[in-house]
Structure formats: C-alpha cells, structure tokens
Motif scaffolding. Structure first.
Motif, mmCIF file in Angstrom:
data_model
loop_
_atom_site.group_PDB
_atom_site.id
_atom_site.type_symbol
_atom_site.label_atom_id
_atom_site.label_comp_id
_atom_site.label_asym_id
_atom_site.label_seq_id
_atom_site.Cartn_x
_atom_site.Cartn_y
_atom_site.Cartn_z
ATOM 1 N N ILE A 283 41.237 51.480 34.996
ATOM 2 C CA ILE A 283 42.240 51.376 35.690
ATOM 3 C C ILE A 283 42.293 51.291 36.903
ATOM 4 O O ILE A 283 41.671 51.896 37.800
ATOM 5 N N ILE A 284 43.042 50.205 37.649
ATOM 6 C CA ILE A 284 43.301 50.154 39.167
ATOM 7 C C ILE A 284 44.400 50.657 39.494
ATOM 8 O O ILE A 284 45.366 50.986 38.707
ATOM 9 N N ALA A 285 44.996 50.618 40.909
ATOM 10 C CA ALA A 285 45.932 51.199 41.500
ATOM 11 C C ALA A 285 47.096 50.599 40.869
ATOM 12 O O ALA A 285 48.236 51.466 40.887
ATOM 13 N N THR A 286 47.405 49.468 40.453
ATOM 14 C CA THR A 286 48.625 48.936 39.960
ATOM 15 C C THR A 286 48.810 49.120 38.410
ATOM 16 O O THR A 286 49.835 48.932 38.008
ATOM 17 N N GLY A 287 47.869 50.140 37.817
ATOM 18 C CA GLY A 287 47.993 50.317 36.487
ATOM 19 C C GLY A 287 47.343 49.245 35.589
ATOM 20 O O GLY A 287 47.525 49.452 34.540
ATOM 21 N N GLN A 288 46.878 48.151 35.964
ATOM 22 C CA GLN A 288 46.188 47.145 35.139
ATOM 23 C C GLN A 288 45.055 47.762 34.730
ATOM 24 O O GLN A 288 44.214 48.522 35.544
ATOM 25 N N THR A 289 44.395 47.233 33.463
ATOM 26 C CA THR A 289 43.095 47.672 33.278
ATOM 27 C C THR A 289 42.393 46.395 33.132
ATOM 28 O O THR A 289 42.671 45.205 32.675
ATOM 29 N N TYR A 290 40.972 46.470 33.535
ATOM 30 C CA TYR A 290 39.901 45.525 33.592
ATOM 31 C C TYR A 290 38.375 45.848 33.102
ATOM 32 O O TYR A 290 38.411 47.128 33.205
ATOM 33 N N GLU A 291 37.617 45.078 32.717
ATOM 34 C CA GLU A 291 36.403 45.531 32.692
ATOM 35 C C GLU A 291 35.731 45.914 33.940
ATOM 36 O O GLU A 291 35.904 45.157 35.099
ATOM 37 N N ARG A 292 35.203 47.084 34.100
ATOM 38 C CA ARG A 292 34.638 47.514 35.233
ATOM 39 C C ARG A 292 33.590 46.452 36.093
ATOM 40 O O ARG A 292 34.041 46.253 37.296
ATOM 41 N N GLU A 293 32.913 45.917 35.568
ATOM 42 C CA GLU A 293 32.020 44.944 36.156
ATOM 43 C C GLU A 293 32.532 43.861 36.826
ATOM 44 O O GLU A 293 32.368 43.552 37.976
ATOM 45 N N ASN A 294 33.797 43.398 36.275
ATOM 46 C CA ASN A 294 34.348 42.053 36.723
ATOM 47 C C ASN A 294 35.355 42.335 37.787
ATOM 48 O O ASN A 294 35.435 41.943 38.789
ATOM 49 N N ILE A 295 36.061 43.758 37.687
ATOM 50 C CA ILE A 295 37.151 44.095 38.912
ATOM 51 C C ILE A 295 36.087 44.453 40.023
ATOM 52 O O ILE A 295 36.564 44.315 41.104
ATOM 53 N N GLN A 296 34.927 45.056 39.650
ATOM 54 C CA GLN A 296 34.075 45.560 40.745
ATOM 55 C C GLN A 296 33.612 44.309 41.661
ATOM 56 O O GLN A 296 33.649 44.357 42.764
ATOM 57 N N LYS A 297 33.341 43.232 41.003
ATOM 58 C CA LYS A 297 33.041 42.036 41.580
ATOM 59 C C LYS A 297 33.977 41.569 42.468
ATOM 60 O O LYS A 297 33.917 40.968 43.490
ATOM 61 N N TRP A 298 35.123 41.767 41.870
ATOM 62 C CA TRP A 298 36.294 40.947 42.413
ATOM 63 C C TRP A 298 36.623 41.868 43.780
ATOM 64 O O TRP A 298 36.756 41.279 45.002
ATOM 65 N N LEU A 299 36.558 43.243 43.851
ATOM 66 C CA LEU A 299 36.849 44.020 45.030
ATOM 67 C C LEU A 299 35.415 43.825 45.849
ATOM 68 O O LEU A 299 35.768 43.696 47.184
ATOM 69 N N ASN A 300 34.211 43.510 45.398
ATOM 70 C CA ASN A 300 33.223 43.369 46.405
ATOM 71 C C ASN A 300 33.428 41.942 47.049
ATOM 72 O O ASN A 300 32.765 41.873 48.198
ATOM 73 N N SER A 301 34.059 41.312 46.707
ATOM 74 C CA SER A 301 34.466 39.963 47.216
ATOM 75 C C SER A 301 35.378 39.956 48.302
ATOM 76 O O SER A 301 35.795 38.792 48.718
ATOM 77 N N ASN A 302 36.026 41.244 48.685
ATOM 78 C CA ASN A 302 36.783 41.491 49.797
ATOM 79 C C ASN A 302 38.129 40.974 49.096
ATOM 80 O O ASN A 302 39.243 40.956 50.208
ATOM 81 N N HIS A 303 38.589 41.093 48.130
ATOM 82 C CA HIS A 303 39.749 40.880 47.542
ATOM 83 C C HIS A 303 40.522 42.196 47.497
ATOM 84 O O HIS A 303 39.919 43.123 47.054
ATOM 85 N N ARG A 304 42.103 42.360 48.018
ATOM 86 C CA ARG A 304 42.502 43.608 48.066
ATOM 87 C C ARG A 304 43.768 43.571 47.157
ATOM 88 O O ARG A 304 44.927 44.136 47.621
ATOM 89 N N THR A 305 43.769 42.610 46.067
ATOM 90 C CA THR A 305 44.937 42.340 45.235
ATOM 91 C C THR A 305 44.703 42.495 43.814
ATOM 92 O O THR A 305 43.562 42.481 43.691
#
Length: 638
Positions: A283-305
């Motif tokens: 679970i991330i800050a907005t309460g949405q759920t993602y696969e850990r690997e996928n959301i971590q790649k998203w965050l590591n690409s400097n996305h903050r949304t």
C-alpha cells in the motif's frame, strides 16, 4: 432580484459541487499527465493533447481561488468541460494501456475520436467566454483563446501517415498476398509497434485479452481474430529456437495471464501498473495497492504521484498489504492457480551503503555534541545538493524533522547548514509538502530574521521554493514572512536582494500577500532598484510593481511624477522585457487615473508606445495598444 440571483448562484457553488467539479478536472489533467507509455502510433497526438489540457490548469486554479459563486451558465459550461475531459482521459488511457496492434489497425477510427474530443473541448470553452462574470485575468483569457485556436487547428491538420506501417499492416492481414508470412515484414512491424521483447509481448497479451473480453464473442469477430493471430505471429518470430523450447510461451507470467483470462481473476488482485496478479502487494500513501516491484520501479524513476489516481504522494513508504495477499493465496488454492515466482526487489550495494550513511547522519544531527551535529548537518547539506535521487532518499530516511529542529539551534553555523539542506531538499516536489508539514516555515522565517547573511539569503530562496505550492504561499503570508523578505530586499547583498525579489514576486501572486507586501513597505526598495540599474534587477522590480499596481494601495505609492518619468524612460530605452513591464505598470496606474496618462504623454511616451505596439514582445504589444486606447479616451474627455 439581484439578491435572489446571487443566492441562487451561491447554492449552485456550495451544494451542487462547483468546487468538486473544478477539483475533479484538475485531478484528471494531473492523471493523464502521468501517463508515460503512449503507443507509438498515437504518441505524437497524445502528447499534444496532454499539453493542451495542461493549458486549462491556470483557468481552473483561478476559478478555484476566487472562492465565489460561479454563475449558472458558467457552471454548466464547466460541467460540459468535465465531460470533455472524461472523454479525453478515456482516450488517452486506451492509448497508454491498450493493445498496440488494435490501435495500429484502427488508426483512422482512433484519430476520429481525437477530433471528437477536440470538438467537445471547444464547445465547452465557448461557454466559458464570460470572463468578466468569472473574474478571470487577461493572461488566462489569452491562454484559453490560444488553446481554442490550437484545438481548431488540430482538426484541420492531418499528420503524414507512416506509409510503410500501413503497407505492412495491409500485407500481413491480406488473405491472398503471398507475402503475408514474410518474416522480414513481421520483424519490421514488430519493431514499429514495440512488440519484439518478452516484456512488450506479455503486456500486449494482457491488452489483447482485455480487448477480446470487452468486444464479446459476436461483435467484430474478424478484426478481433486478426489481432489475436498477429500476436501469435509476433511471438513466433521473437527469436527463440524451437529446439530449446519457446521461452515466451513458457514464461511464468504468460502462463499466469492465460489462466487469468479463463478464470477471470478478481480485478482487485491485479496490479494497476502491470495488470498482472500480485504476489507481493503493498500500500502507498494514497491507499492504493500495487505489486511491490512495479511501484518501486515507478518511484525509482523519480515519479512522486500515484499511478492510478495521479495524486502527489505525501510520503514514499510502502506498507505490505497482508490482508489482500492472504485473499489472493486463498483464491489461488481454491482455483488450483499457481502464482508466478518473482525475484524480490533488491537495492544496489551502493544505494544500501548510501542509506546506511544517511541514517547514521540523521542520528548524529540529534547528538548532544555540537561538533558531531555540525559535521552531520553539513554532510547532509552536501549530499542533498548532488542529485535528485539523493534528495528523495535523504527525505525517506527521516532527515527533514531533525533539520527543522536544528533551525532553532543557538549555533549560527548549524542554522545555516540546516536551512541550506532544506533548500536543496525542497527542490523535490513531494519534499515541499513534507517540509511544510513538519512546521519548517516559521523556523525558516526566524532564520531569515536573525541568521547570518548566507543563512538569510538561503532562507529567502527556501521560502521561494516552498511557495511554489499555493497552500504554502498563504501560510508564508499568514506567518509574517513577507516583512523580513522586504527588509532583505532593502538591505541585503546583491544575491540577497535577488533571492528576496524572487520570493516576493511568487508570494505576490496571492491576492492577500499583495496587500501584506505593500504594508511592509515593498514599493520604496523596488523604486530604488529602478534607479540603480547597475544592480541588474530592473526586470524583477518592474514585474513585482506590475502585480502591485492593480491594488489601490499600490497605485498611491507609485503615482508620483518621478515614478512616471522613470517608467517612461524604460519604455523609451529599456530592454524588451523592461519595456513590456514598464508599459504594464503604466497601464494599471492609468486605468483609473487620467493624471498618470497626461504625465506619461508629457514625458514623451506616445511615439514609443506606437512603435512598441508594432515591434515589441507579444505581451508588450497588447499592453501598448491598451494604453494607447486609454490615452485616446482621455483625449476625448479633455
């Protein structure tokens, strides 16, 4: 009657969702702005549409900030605009997540949908031309008019087709053409559609299966079968030796996806990013759920949304969703479904070492030993300056709260390093909110008042950075941050004056802060900057004066003959930007004061305005023409 109408509009605003409609539209624009995987066949058109939609943001922000009843007709136009944005979002979502083969095959039909969206947007914007009722500024009006011209032009203009792609598609789908099995054509087509890697083909399989489900078994049977057959051909020519087994078909993920179609995996079990069943949901800050690997790649690409909602994340922590994982496991056991095995996400050794170092520094910032404190905060300052990734990791390691506390340190060096570190960290959009929420703004203002020269300069720069968020503009003004900025503008070094001017300009975009700045005595140092051209801050001073000249209090402080003469001087021989801003100030001062117009004419501004109306910047031409019209009115009166 007027009171009844006013009451009616107020009810419309408060009870029928005026604020909600505006907020929903802003959220939609932010969401489509986060899409990063538009299909190649529509990518150019998608990016253009997203850019055009972003031109609506100033209109929506101004309407929201007015905090007054929206006229009934305008409200209906906003509702129509929301419907147009929903159509645009749906189209852009399909172009970002949909089947690449389908979008290539149906290219003409998809382009017709773009034209339909342009029509809806234009119709909605036509209804918003009542700018005077809405209280929209001239600059925003011009931006909306520009947007409408772009939308009209977009329908008339047709981009050149990719002839080779069209021919290849025709050959591949032809039943009679002997070349339809040509591997070279398939390979070329696969590259054009970005369907030549395992990952690309896996995602396309998901998209095609979703398409098959949406279209049903009786509708579009022939074209649907063509899409499925072409996907199979792409898999076949993906470069895997038959003797070694088809790696693509043996992929655990594809096996999982094949089962997903037949078993209809519950939607909530699928990661919104990959559309695959989740094995490690978080679970991330907005309460949405993602696969850990996928959301971590998203965050590591400097996305903050949040990828799904588009909301800015208040923090980057990932919390395991144990409840959902247990439900997924139970469902898999009941349906004899094997979860794909994935490697757990691992950070690099260098990244781990960096995080360990930052955690140690965060602890040392709370040390009772002053020397240890100074070394730690200075090191954080240097690390936060190096790159965007460092700023994210430092914030995630909890460095912001101790940095804010150190702003109250009795040691001036600690204060200086702390405020500079916060300045560096605030360059990250998500960190701006985190810093403000930790109560940093009053502490930064305190350093601005009592710190060293460098600390005061960096405090001003920090307030500018934080004020990029509208809620922080209000907070800085309410916490009396403007008077010390005006003091720095008056008495600071050249760098201090520039930092103060930049912050004050941004803060003065807020209506209440304009009054606060005038009361703090900002006009006198601004006029001094106009006289001292050697300081190189004429543009900054004129830009702020142009904002303040709309206020009655500001007009009274700028109406002296000496000021009018100085402004006319910049219209005559200033830089193009000087001329533009000086004309804007004269226009605001002269709208309700004919003596200003007469003084400017006496100082010989007329011929220069005529020249500026023909050869100045686009904004300078508009302002010059408006001022010339005002002068013409004054002549008739006289």
């Amino acid at each position: 009657m007027a009171m009844a109408e006013k009451g009616k509009m107020g009810i419309l605003r408060n009870n029928e969702g005026g604020d909600d409609v505006i907020a929903e539209m802003m959220e939609m624009i932010e969401t489509v702005g986060s899409y990063t995987n538009f299909r190649r066949t529509q990518r150019k058109e998608c990016l253009k549409l997203v850019r055009r939609l972003k031109l609506l943001i100033p209109l929506l922000e101004e309407t929201k900030e007015l905090n007054q009843a929206i006229p009934t007709r305008a409200f209906q136009s906003f509702v129509h605009l929301k419907k147009a944005l929903l159509s645009a979002k749906k189209l852009l979502k399909q172009c970002n997540f949909g089947s690449k083969i389908f979008l290539a095959l149906e290219g003409d039909a998809v382009m017709c949908r773009f034209h339909g969206v342009y029509d809806k947007l234009n119709e909605a914007l036509d209804g918003l031309m009542m700018y005077e009722e809405l209280g929209i500024t001239e600059e925003v009006q011009e931006q909306i008019e520009l947007l409408q011209k772009q939308l009209q032009g977009a329908k008339r203009r047709t981009d050149t087709l990719d002839i080779e792609l069209a021919m290849d598609m025709m050959i591949i789908f032809s039943k009679d053409d002997e070349r339809n099995a040509d591997i070279a054509i398939l390979e070329r087509l696969a590259k054009k559609l970005d369907l030549y890697s395992i990952g690309d083909l896996e995602l396309e399989t998901v998209a095609v299966k979703k398409l098959v489900k949406e279209r049903g078994s009786t509708k579009h049977v022939e074209s649907t079968q063509q899409i499925v057959d072409l996907l199979k051909k792409f898999k076949k020519v993906a470069g895997f030796d038959e003797n070694n087994g088809n790696v693509l078909e043996d992929s655990p993920t594809l096996r999982c996806l094949d089962r997903c179609l037949s078993l209809l995996v519950p939607h909530e079990f699928l990661c919104p990013i990959s559309l695959e069943i989740m094995t490690d949901p978080v679970i991330i800050a907005t309460g949405q759920t993602y696969e850990r690997e996928n959301i971590q790649k998203w965050l590591n690409s400097n996305h903050r949304t949040c990828p799904k909602t588009g909301e800015t994340l208040s923090h980057l922590a990932l919390a395991p969703n144990f409840a959902l994982r247990n439900l997924i496991i139970q469902w898999c056991e009941k349906n004899n479904f094997e979860l794909p095995k994935k490697e757990s996400y691992m950070m690099s050794e260098d990244q781990n070492a960096f995080i360990d170092e930052v955690y140690s520094l965060v602890q040392n910032m709370s040390s009772s030993q002053l020397s240890t404190q100074i070394q730690a905060v200075e090191k954080i300052r240097m690390l936060s300056k190096e790159n965007p990734e460092n700023r994210i990791l430092i914030a995630n390691c909890g460095a912001i709260p101790p940095l804010v506390k150190l702003l109250y340190s009795p040691n001036q060096k600690v204060k200086e390093h702390s405020v500079t570190a916060l300045l560096n960290l605030s360059l990250d959009e998500a960190n701006k909110r985190l810093i403000a929420r930790e109560g940093a703004i009053p502490a930064v203002i305190e350093v601005l008042q009592n710190g060293t020269d460098e600390a005061r300069e960096n405090s001003a720069a920090t307030l500018f950075s934080l004020s990029m968020l509208n809620e922080n503009k209000v907070m800085i003004g309410c916490l009396k941050g403007i008077p010390p900025l005006v003091k720095l503008l008056r008495n600071g070094s050249i760098r201090g004056k520039k930092d103060a001017a930049t912050a004050l300009f941004n803060l003065s975009l807020n209506q209440s802060n304009k009054t606060r700045a005038i009361k703090a005595g900002i006009i006198e140092p601004l006029l001094h900057l106009l006289k001292e051209r050697s300081l190189g801050m004429v543009d900054e001073a004129l830009s702020i004066l142009a904002l303040l000249a709309k206020q009655p209090e500001g007009q009274s402080g700028m109406g002296q003959l000496s000021v009018i003469e100085t402004l006319v001087g910049f219209v005559k021989d200033g830089t193009p930007k000087n001329k533009e801003c000086a004309t804007a100030v004269l226009l605001e001062l002269g709208l309700n004061n004919s003596s200003v117009i007469l003084a400017a004419l006496q100082y010989g501004v007329y011929d220069h305005l005529v020249e500026l109306s023909k050869s100045g910047t686009s904004r300078a031409q508009r302002k010059a023409n408006a001022l010339l019209q005002q002068m013409s009115k004054c002549e008739h009166i006289l």
